[in-house]
Design an enzyme around this catalytic site. Sequence first.
Site, PDB file in Angstrom:
ATOM      1  N   ASP A  72      16.415 -14.073  41.183  1.00  0.00           N
ATOM      2  CA  ASP A  72      15.313 -13.356  40.552  1.00  0.00           C
ATOM      3  C   ASP A  72      15.467 -11.887  40.896  1.00  0.00           C
ATOM      4  O   ASP A  72      15.745 -11.535  42.058  1.00  0.00           O
ATOM      5  CB  ASP A  72      13.975 -13.900  41.054  1.00  0.00           C
TER       6      ASP A  72
ATOM      7  N   GLU B  78      14.819 -28.105  37.951  1.00  0.00           N
ATOM      8  CA  GLU B  78      14.606 -26.842  38.657  1.00  0.00           C
ATOM      9  C   GLU B  78      13.422 -26.927  39.622  1.00  0.00           C
ATOM     10  O   GLU B  78      12.394 -27.528  39.310  1.00  0.00           O
ATOM     11  CB  GLU B  78      14.354 -25.754  37.613  1.00  0.00           C
TER      12      GLU B  78
ATOM     13  N   GLU C 256      14.839 -18.930  42.374  1.00  0.00           N
ATOM     14  CA  GLU C 256      14.005 -17.810  41.946  1.00  0.00           C
ATOM     15  C   GLU C 256      13.030 -17.353  43.016  1.00  0.00           C
ATOM     16  O   GLU C 256      12.589 -16.213  43.017  1.00  0.00           O
ATOM     17  CB  GLU C 256      13.229 -18.170  40.678  1.00  0.00           C
TER      18      GLU C 256
ATOM     19  N   HIS D 232      16.892 -16.618  36.923  1.00  0.00           N
ATOM     20  CA  HIS D 232      15.511 -16.773  36.476  1.00  0.00           C
ATOM     21  C   HIS D 232      15.068 -15.478  35.809  1.00  0.00           C
ATOM     22  O   HIS D 232      15.408 -14.379  36.243  1.00  0.00           O
ATOM     23  CB  HIS D 232      14.607 -17.060  37.680  1.00  0.00           C
TER      24      HIS D 232
ATOM     25  N   GLY E 259      11.907 -14.155  32.508  1.00  0.00           N
ATOM     26  CA  GLY E 259      10.704 -14.594  31.812  1.00  0.00           C
ATOM     27  C   GLY E 259       9.490 -13.750  32.092  1.00  0.00           C
ATOM     28  O   GLY E 259       8.880 -13.222  31.170  1.00  0.00           O
TER      29      GLY E 259
ATOM     30  N   LYS F  67       8.507 -27.227  31.270  1.00  0.00           N
ATOM     31  CA  LYS F  67       7.809 -27.342  32.538  1.00  0.00           C
ATOM     32  C   LYS F  67       7.326 -28.781  32.725  1.00  0.00           C
ATOM     33  O   LYS F  67       6.828 -29.412  31.786  1.00  0.00           O
ATOM     34  CB  LYS F  67       6.616 -26.384  32.586  1.00  0.00           C
TER      35      LYS F  67
ATOM     36  N   ASN G 132       8.583 -26.387  39.258  1.00  0.00           N
ATOM     37  CA  ASN G 132       7.893 -25.289  39.948  1.00  0.00           C
ATOM     38  C   ASN G 132       7.326 -25.700  41.302  1.00  0.00           C
ATOM     39  O   ASN G 132       6.170 -25.424  41.618  1.00  0.00           O
ATOM     40  CB  ASN G 132       6.796 -24.709  39.063  1.00  0.00           C
TER      41      ASN G 132
ATOM     42  N   ASP H 170      11.658 -27.932  34.749  1.00  0.00           N
ATOM     43  CA  ASP H 170      11.283 -27.094  35.885  1.00  0.00           C
ATOM     44  C   ASP H 170       9.970 -27.607  36.452  1.00  0.00           C
ATOM     45  O   ASP H 170       8.938 -27.584  35.784  1.00  0.00           O
ATOM     46  CB  ASP H 170      11.132 -25.648  35.410  1.00  0.00           C
TER      47      ASP H 170
ATOM     48  N   ASP I  31       2.405 -23.515  34.233  1.00  0.00           N
ATOM     49  CA  ASP I  31       3.219 -24.619  34.728  1.00  0.00           C
ATOM     50  C   ASP I  31       2.405 -25.419  35.725  1.00  0.00           C
ATOM     51  O   ASP I  31       1.210 -25.163  35.928  1.00  0.00           O
ATOM     52  CB  ASP I  31       4.533 -24.107  35.342  1.00  0.00           C
TER      53      ASP I  31
END
Length: 431
Positions: free
Chosen positions: A323, A273, A300, A350, A352, A219, A249, A247, A24
């Site tokens: 998370d 996000e 998260e 969250h 993954g 992302k 990040n 997202d 990301d």
Amino acid sequence: MTTITGATVIDLRFPTSRDLDGSDAMNPDPDYSAAYLRLATSEADLAGHGFVFTIGRGNDVQAVAVEAVAQRLVGRAVDSLAEDPRAVNRELAWDSQLRWLGPEAGLMHMAIGATMSAVWDLRARREGWPLWATLAAHEPAELVSLVDWTYIADFLDPGRAREILEERKPERQARIDELRRDGLAAYATTPGWLGYSDEKLVRLCREAVADGFTTIKLKVGADTGDDRRRLGLARAAVGPDVALAVDANQRWSVPEAIAAISELAEFDLLWVEEPTHPADVVGHATIAEAVRPVPIATGEMLAGPTLAKQLLHLGGVQVLQIDATRMGGPHDLLATLLMAAAAGVDVIPHAGGVGLCEAVQHYAFFNAICVAADPRRLALEHVDHLHEHMADPVQVSNGRYRLPTRPGASTAFQPGTELVFGYPTGTEWRD
């Protein structure tokens, strides 16, 4: 008397950077990793498992922190740990020397989380239930007693928390039956990694729709023009009826986030996000107000319930994420779920990273059964990577998570995983 006989921590790392899985705007080359704890007991077939997820470098440091905390439990009776985990959590979370390194923050707090996850895994295994069922079997007053209210009672009174749980209690069995039949909605992040080619993005988007996913997350954050182009490709691939989320990040400043979201809003985003620094509560509130009605999602990276309280209080989040390994374990997560319910904010966790789908599904299902106002509004992230390394991998079909049935918290890795992925001596790294 069954006792804890050992606390072993393994540095597990998986070379996901080779294919840019997990890439990301802030993490271009992650190697999904876990500081993996196993609490052995004097019963050969009974152990508790927990871990902290990282993305490579520093996993060894996190492993040392987990071991330092978990060693405190060696020699103790399993009965006392399993029957009163609140006391264990209080002991660890309020250890003055650990708190000096960061209350509700940092390596030591996550190490406490891994240790408490292992304690609850141990308890659920002894009871023969999956963790969600162990939690859901508690009476409302018992659940409230598991929470440390010190810093959050000004936002949610424990009495009101009990009322919320009492209101949901008559629906518990019906909700379990529905989730057992229909599962919990999953959304797909697998297609959206920033390092993937356009061809791979389009192919994986189409595959996700064919597999029953109704929401796909991409992302963004490296370049807004490129983000628009990729979102256009995704929209063309999935059609008008599949929701798109993005997202960033944490990549943007507050003004950058407002500008970028305004440019991307034409894609009818389900949420945006982590638009900025995860601890910038005021910044999130400023962004949320400026880009309304586009929902802001974050959580998260929240280290504890105190920050979650501030986000909810200021309206900086419309979708709260949790998370399974960032906070200090089940007690922190329960507190956060209750605050979100009181605020009327949906929790969409969250997942993954290796083991995260497995671990957080229990809290997502528990929330849907015991806490949330409307479980049909809920979902859970799914990334189709590395599940084969887990002893109890998630079951996802037709775009929905299936209710876990095996005892424990699904936090155990397959036996022998360290021989291949243990760092630096595993064959995957040595060769």
